[in-house]
Design a protein around this motif. Structure first.
Motif, short mmCIF file in Angstrom:
data_model
loop_
_atom_site.label_atom_id
_atom_site.label_comp_id
_atom_site.label_asym_id
_atom_site.label_seq_id
_atom_site.Cartn_x
_atom_site.Cartn_y
_atom_site.Cartn_z
N ARG A 1 0.82 -1.22 0.00
CA ARG A 1 0.00 0.00 0.00
C ARG A 1 0.85 1.26 0.00
N SER A 2 2.07 1.18 0.53
CA SER A 2 2.91 2.38 0.59
C SER A 2 4.37 1.96 0.70
N PRO A 3 5.27 2.85 0.31
CA PRO A 3 6.70 2.54 0.43
C PRO A 3 7.13 2.54 1.90
N THR A 4 8.32 2.03 2.15
CA THR A 4 8.81 2.00 3.53
C THR A 4 10.34 1.90 3.53
N TRP A 5 10.96 2.59 4.46
CA TRP A 5 12.40 2.47 4.63
C TRP A 5 12.71 1.24 5.47
N ILE A 6 13.60 0.38 4.99
CA ILE A 6 14.06 -0.78 5.74
C ILE A 6 15.49 -0.49 6.16
N SER A 7 15.69 -0.37 7.48
CA SER A 7 16.92 0.23 7.98
C SER A 7 17.99 -0.79 8.33
N PRO A 8 19.24 -0.32 8.37
CA PRO A 8 20.28 -1.07 9.06
C PRO A 8 20.02 -0.95 10.57
N PRO A 9 20.75 -1.68 11.40
CA PRO A 9 20.44 -1.65 12.84
C PRO A 9 20.76 -0.31 13.49
N PHE A 10 19.89 0.09 14.43
CA PHE A 10 20.18 1.23 15.30
C PHE A 10 20.66 0.68 16.64
N GLY A 11 21.60 1.36 17.25
CA GLY A 11 22.06 0.94 18.57
C GLY A 11 22.96 -0.27 18.53
N ALA A 12 23.49 -0.60 17.35
CA ALA A 12 24.30 -1.83 17.24
C ALA A 12 25.79 -1.58 17.38
N LYS B 1 11.85 -1.83 -6.61
CA LYS B 1 12.72 -0.79 -6.05
C LYS B 1 12.10 0.59 -6.19
N GLU B 2 11.51 0.85 -7.36
CA GLU B 2 10.88 2.15 -7.61
C GLU B 2 9.74 2.38 -6.63
N PHE B 3 9.00 1.30 -6.32
CA PHE B 3 7.84 1.45 -5.45
C PHE B 3 8.24 1.53 -3.97
N ILE B 4 9.13 0.65 -3.53
CA ILE B 4 9.30 0.47 -2.08
C ILE B 4 10.23 1.50 -1.45
N ILE B 5 11.17 2.07 -2.22
CA ILE B 5 12.07 3.08 -1.65
C ILE B 5 11.35 4.42 -1.65
N PRO B 6 11.12 5.01 -0.47
CA PRO B 6 10.28 6.21 -0.41
C PRO B 6 10.93 7.44 -1.03
N LYS B 7 10.07 8.38 -1.42
CA LYS B 7 10.55 9.69 -1.88
C LYS B 7 10.76 10.60 -0.68
N TRP B 8 9.97 10.36 0.39
CA TRP B 8 10.12 11.18 1.60
C TRP B 8 11.32 10.71 2.43
N SER B 9 11.73 11.54 3.37
CA SER B 9 12.96 11.29 4.11
C SER B 9 12.82 10.12 5.07
N PRO B 10 13.92 9.43 5.37
CA PRO B 10 13.89 8.42 6.41
C PRO B 10 13.41 9.03 7.73
N GLY B 11 12.50 8.32 8.39
CA GLY B 11 11.99 8.78 9.67
C GLY B 11 10.63 9.44 9.60
N CYS B 12 10.16 9.81 8.38
CA CYS B 12 8.82 10.43 8.28
C CYS B 12 7.78 9.49 8.86
N ARG B 13 7.91 8.19 8.52
CA ARG B 13 7.21 7.14 9.26
C ARG B 13 8.27 6.40 10.07
N ARG B 14 7.85 5.77 11.17
CA ARG B 14 8.84 5.03 11.95
C ARG B 14 9.53 4.01 11.04
N ILE B 15 10.85 4.04 11.03
CA ILE B 15 11.63 3.18 10.14
C ILE B 15 11.46 1.73 10.58
N SER B 16 11.22 0.85 9.59
CA SER B 16 11.05 -0.57 9.89
C SER B 16 12.40 -1.27 9.80
#
Length: 593
Positions: free
Chosen positions: A248-259, A344-359
């Motif tokens: 339904r929407s793109p999403t940032w898939i992150s490397p680990p935080f706090g690692a 890739k075109e669909f899932i990588i967001p145009k908005w900045s990382p963090g606009c939605r909680r990063i998954s």
């Protein structure tokens, strides 16, 4: 008179009765001095909604911050077992996106976590163990769903209506103080899609998983690309014949935080797959954590410090945000491999990382490019008995349908809350949430929400915010108990000003961008109900109540009635040290009970 015959409170005159009584609702007649010592607490009755992380913390902290015997607590829990979200969510792959060593109460570390990111089952086990160790279960009423709370201005109490979800039996209770500890992600709902219940195969929601359904060699449809779908899809890909993922929407898939602490301490010299965030602690790791508490504390502190230090990523076009965008984009492309351009075109967001909680998402991108996984980019038109019809007219057939569509974000409580003027929160918040520091609502006295809208949800673990908000609420309770206060209600003026600060601050944050998120009540354009700073900034703000932001209603005709008859507790209890705390051999803090 001989010295030995002098009256002496230390020898029993004006003794203390360790009895605490409910305060009077109203006092008639002229003002009289209360026959009590200075600030003697009145008995306070507290109702808590929910026995998850917040409810367990509330019981623990009340035992340590309030005078024994001067309070009563009931935790009303709608489920048959306590634990909240970690009891309810049992879908395949359920885990926390915060490193496990910082996903326990800050004062109650667990040295033997199995993995760097703990599974839901292990987290539920932690909370169950905590409740056993601290005797929390005696406060709980299970199978007890609060459906309404109504404030009685004259009596200064909340009248509470409770339903047993199994029998539908109704019961009543009351409290001076009402704590909403249900959390924000608690009330799951079916997505609003036409024909959702027309599907003829097994239909399930991620928050109400049906473990009797066998996915082996079946075709499964999964709706959603949020953090739940990110965890479920890799698990289903391993066992299903086919998995259709409705994106339904793109999403940032992150490397680990706090690692940083993990890679620097435990993975030195190891070949680490950057797409694999998980780490299994060895027996040697666990032994060192258990036997060297200072080392374990340092490990935990470095994880938390790293997460708090990254808050700059949420400023639009900041160096940190641009770096994150570049790093995560390259990493997502690497993990999907060559080709798959439409995905890739669909899932990588145009908005900045963090606009939605990063998954976070071990294995998610890798699963999407497997031969038995079909990403579906067309919007859903409706559900039909055999599957899903997309807006392009195609009908996609499947055996099982999974809705990984999240929750009705609890910007408003899931139950009815009515103030002394007969107005509900739903009516009072008709233009959006109206909650000071995510905790207090104007016109709703003695009512506290634990980490509600306006608190810090965007970065790091919620547990320190839960703990500190509960301590804040108990400090308010203690002031009521000891100063003859019937009710505390935050001023609308204070809330208007903190929201004005929110609005100005968020003009330059990534949450302002055009993504749909629950930080904005599920909308693309809306006020951003997020604390304007890092978690540690929120904790500094809420550590002690700003009582100047509250209106007080006193029980007695004189606000100084709590001064009582001229005694302090130590006089009444014949406590020599308590009668001389300011006599000391060096300059340090002192207080008088």
């Amino acid at each position: 008179m001989a010295p030995s015959e002098m009256p002496n409170s230390l020898s029993g005159v004006n003794g203390i009765a360790e009895m605490y009584e409910y305060p009077p609702a109203k006092v008639e007649g002229e003002y009289k001095v209360l026959n009590q010592y200075h600030s003697k607490p009145t008995k306070l009755r507290v109702a808590g909604c929910g026995a998850g992380a917040s409810g367990l913390c509330l019981a623990y902290k009340m035992e340590r911050m309030l005078t024994p015997g001067s309070w009563e607590l009931t935790l009303f829990e709608k489920n048959s077992q306590f634990g909240g979200t970690w009891y309810e969510n049992t879908y395949p792959g359920v885990a926390c996106d915060i490193p496990s060593h910082d996903y326990n109460y800050t004062w109650d570390p667990k040295p033997d976590w199995t993995q760097f990111f703990a599974s839901g089952k292990e987290i539920q086990g932690y909370f169950e163990g905590f409740a056993e160790r601290h005797g929390s279960k005696k406060y709980m009423k299970l199978d007890s769903k609060i459906i309404e709370a109504q404030w009685d201005d004259a009596e200064g109490i909340w009248n509470i209506t409770i339903e047993n979800p199994k029998t539908k039996a109704i019961s009543k209770d009351w409290a001076h103080v009402f704590i909403n500890g249900t959390g924000i992600l608690n009330n799951w709902k079916w997505p609003e899609i036409e024909g959702i219940h027309d599907f003829k195969g097994p239909l399930m929601h991620s928050a109400n998983w049906d473990h009797s359904v066998d996915f082996n060699a079946k075709t499964a449809g999964v709706i959603g690309t949020g953090s739940t779908s990110v965890q479920i899809v890799p698990q289903l890909q391993k066992i299903s014949k086919e998995v259709q993922v409705y994106m339904r929407s793109p999403t940032w898939i992150s490397p680990p935080f706090g690692a940083g602490a993990l890679t620097n301490d435990l993975q030195k010299g190891e070949e680490v797959n950057p797409g694999q965030r998980q780490y299994d602690f060895t027996e040697a790791d666990k032994k060192r954590f258990a036997e060297d508490p200072e080392y374990h504390l340092d490990f935990r502190k470095r994880i938390e410090a790293e997460i708090n230090s990254l808050f700059g990523m949420y400023q639009q076009n900041s160096e940190m945000n641009n770096t994150f965008r570049d790093v995560i984009t390259k990493e997502m492309n690497r993990r999907m491999g060559p080709g798959h351009e439409k995905l890739k075109e669909f899932i990588i967001p145009k908005w900045s990382p963090g606009c939605r909680r990063i998954s976070p998402g071990d294995g998610y991108l890798e699963a999407l490019v497997q031969d038995n996984v079909t990403p579906v980019f067309s919007g859903i038109k409706r559900i039909v008995p055999e599957g899903i019809e997309t807006v392009d007219g195609e009908v996609h057939k499947m055996d099982i349908l999974v809705c990984a569509t999240g929750f009705q974000v609890a910007f408003q409580p899931a139950f009815k809350v009515i103030n002394g003027q007969g107005k509900s929160i739903q009516e009072d918040w008709s233009n959006g949430p109206n909650l000071y520091f995510g905790v207090s609502a104007p016109r709703f006295p003695n009512f506290y929400t634990i980490v509600g809208p306006g608190a810090t949800w965007s970065n790091g673990t919620l547990l320190p915010s839960i703990e500190t908000t509960i301590e804040y609420s108990i400090k308010c309770m203690k002031k009521m108990q000891t100063e003859g206060i019937k009710s505390l209600a935050v001023k609308q003026e204070a809330l208007d000003e903190i929201y004005a600060h929110f609005d100005t601050y968020h003009q330059n944050t990534v949450w302002k961008e055009e993504c749909r998120s629950w930080f904005k009540d599920g909308k693309i354009k809306n006020r951003i109900y997020l604390w304007p700073g890092a978690t540690i900034h929120f904790l500094k703000t809420i550590k002690d109540p700003r009582f100047e932001d509250y209106d007080f209603t006193y029980r007695y005709k004189n606000r100084f009635a709590f001064l009582g008859n001229g005694d302090v507790k130590a006089t009444a209890s014949r406590d020599v040290l308590g009668l001389s705390p300011y006599i000391r051999s060096s300059d340090h803090e002192w207080s008088i009970d």
